[in-house]
Design a protein around this motif. Structure first.
Motif, PDB file in Angstrom:
ATOM      1  N   THR A  55      -5.225 -22.691  45.386  1.00 22.38           N
ATOM      2  CA  THR A  55      -3.798 -22.669  45.059  1.00 22.38           C
ATOM      3  C   THR A  55      -2.984 -23.260  46.211  1.00 22.38           C
ATOM      4  O   THR A  55      -2.027 -24.000  45.982  1.00 22.38           O
ATOM      5  CB  THR A  55      -3.293 -21.251  44.706  1.00 22.38           C
ATOM      6  OG1 THR A  55      -3.613 -20.352  45.753  1.00 22.38           O
ATOM      7  CG2 THR A  55      -3.888 -20.760  43.414  1.00 22.38           C
ATOM      8  N   LYS A  56      -3.373 -22.974  47.454  1.00 17.90           N
ATOM      9  CA  LYS A  56      -2.688 -23.569  48.616  1.00 17.90           C
ATOM     10  C   LYS A  56      -2.852 -25.083  48.613  1.00 17.90           C
ATOM     11  O   LYS A  56      -1.905 -25.823  48.882  1.00 17.90           O
ATOM     12  CB  LYS A  56      -3.225 -22.970  49.921  1.00 17.90           C
ATOM     13  CG  LYS A  56      -2.729 -21.573  50.189  1.00 17.90           C
ATOM     14  CD  LYS A  56      -3.272 -21.031  51.497  1.00 17.90           C
ATOM     15  CE  LYS A  56      -2.805 -19.617  51.721  1.00 17.90           C
ATOM     16  NZ  LYS A  56      -3.382 -19.021  52.933  1.00 17.90           N
ATOM     17  N   LEU A  59      -0.527 -26.512  45.968  1.00 18.74           N
ATOM     18  CA  LEU A  59       0.868 -26.491  46.408  1.00 18.74           C
ATOM     19  C   LEU A  59       1.141 -27.595  47.427  1.00 18.74           C
ATOM     20  O   LEU A  59       2.159 -28.298  47.327  1.00 18.74           O
ATOM     21  CB  LEU A  59       1.220 -25.119  47.005  1.00 18.74           C
ATOM     22  CG  LEU A  59       1.275 -23.955  46.017  1.00 18.74           C
ATOM     23  CD1 LEU A  59       1.418 -22.627  46.758  1.00 18.74           C
ATOM     24  CD2 LEU A  59       2.403 -24.137  45.014  1.00 18.74           C
ATOM     25  N   THR A  65       6.506 -25.026  46.676  1.00 17.87           N
ATOM     26  CA  THR A  65       6.479 -23.773  47.425  1.00 17.87           C
ATOM     27  C   THR A  65       5.980 -22.612  46.568  1.00 17.87           C
ATOM     28  O   THR A  65       5.619 -21.570  47.085  1.00 17.87           O
ATOM     29  CB  THR A  65       7.884 -23.420  47.965  1.00 17.87           C
ATOM     30  OG1 THR A  65       8.798 -23.388  46.877  1.00 17.87           O
ATOM     31  CG2 THR A  65       8.333 -24.439  49.007  1.00 17.87           C
ATOM     32  N   LYS A  66       5.998 -22.789  45.236  1.00 21.29           N
ATOM     33  CA  LYS A  66       5.439 -21.754  44.364  1.00 21.29           C
ATOM     34  C   LYS A  66       4.734 -22.416  43.182  1.00 21.29           C
ATOM     35  O   LYS A  66       5.047 -23.548  42.800  1.00 21.29           O
ATOM     36  CB  LYS A  66       6.494 -20.758  43.897  1.00 21.29           C
ATOM     37  CG  LYS A  66       7.522 -21.283  42.961  1.00 21.29           C
ATOM     38  CD  LYS A  66       8.465 -20.153  42.539  1.00 21.29           C
ATOM     39  CE  LYS A  66       9.241 -20.583  41.319  1.00 21.29           C
ATOM     40  NZ  LYS A  66       9.966 -19.500  40.708  1.00 21.29           N
TER      41      LYS A  66
END
Length: 174
Positions: A55-56, A59, A65-66
């Protein structure tokens, strides 16, 4: 892509000898639902760690940022999403699939070729890989199925009975 080998899990919806299409028109794939007991904190932690890394990565790659509202996370809670199915009680679960047939082995790492030997309800370990997908408006983390190891038998899931159970009793009305 991140590879994870689970601890002892239970298998459900096992389509591992013949590919299966979930919906008409879809490409048939080999697939299985992997039911992980919540007490197996090590396997769950490994999967969550890889989900967090992916997920990082998503992003950063998208400059966000989300996560988007409809971003798919594969690890789900059986007590919440399958509350009517006792096989999923006190468990987390995820589905894994592949276009390639997985190797299926026993506890001695010998090939299992008889489809009656590996079934929905048996216990074992799974080798999976988690990966990002962003295709046709769908975004999230997918789970690829690598290989499976059967460790022990379990009660078959999905109902059905054996011929022995149906006809083996002398208490028949015939």
């Amino acid at each position: 892509m991140a590879k994870v080998v689970t601890g002892k899990v239970r298998f459900s919806y096992a389509h591992v000898f013949t590919p299966h299409a979930i919906e008409e028109g879809q490409e048939p794939k080999y697939s299985v639902s992997i039911i992980i007991p919540k007490k197996d904190k090590k396997t769950i932690a490994k999967i969550r760690e890889e989900i967090e890394k992916l997920t990082k990565e998503f992003l950063q790659a998208k400059g966000l940022t989300k996560l988007p509202a409809k971003f798919y996370i594969p690890l789900r809670d059986g007590d919440e999403e399958r509350e009517d199915d006792p096989a999923y009680a006190n468990s987390m679960f995820l589905g894994a699939s592949s276009k390639r047939k997985p190797q299926i082995v026993d506890d001695s790492v010998q090939p299992i070729i008889d489809s009656d030997e590996f079934y929905s309800g048996c216990y074992g370990r799974a080798s999976i890989n988690l990966f990002l997908f962003d295709k046709a408006g769908n975004k999230g983390i997918g789970v690829g199925l690598n290989n499976l190891q059967k460790l022990e038998d379990g009660e078959r899931l999905g109902g059905g009975s054996t011929a022995e159970e149906d006809f083996g009793s002398e208490d028949s009305d015939w």
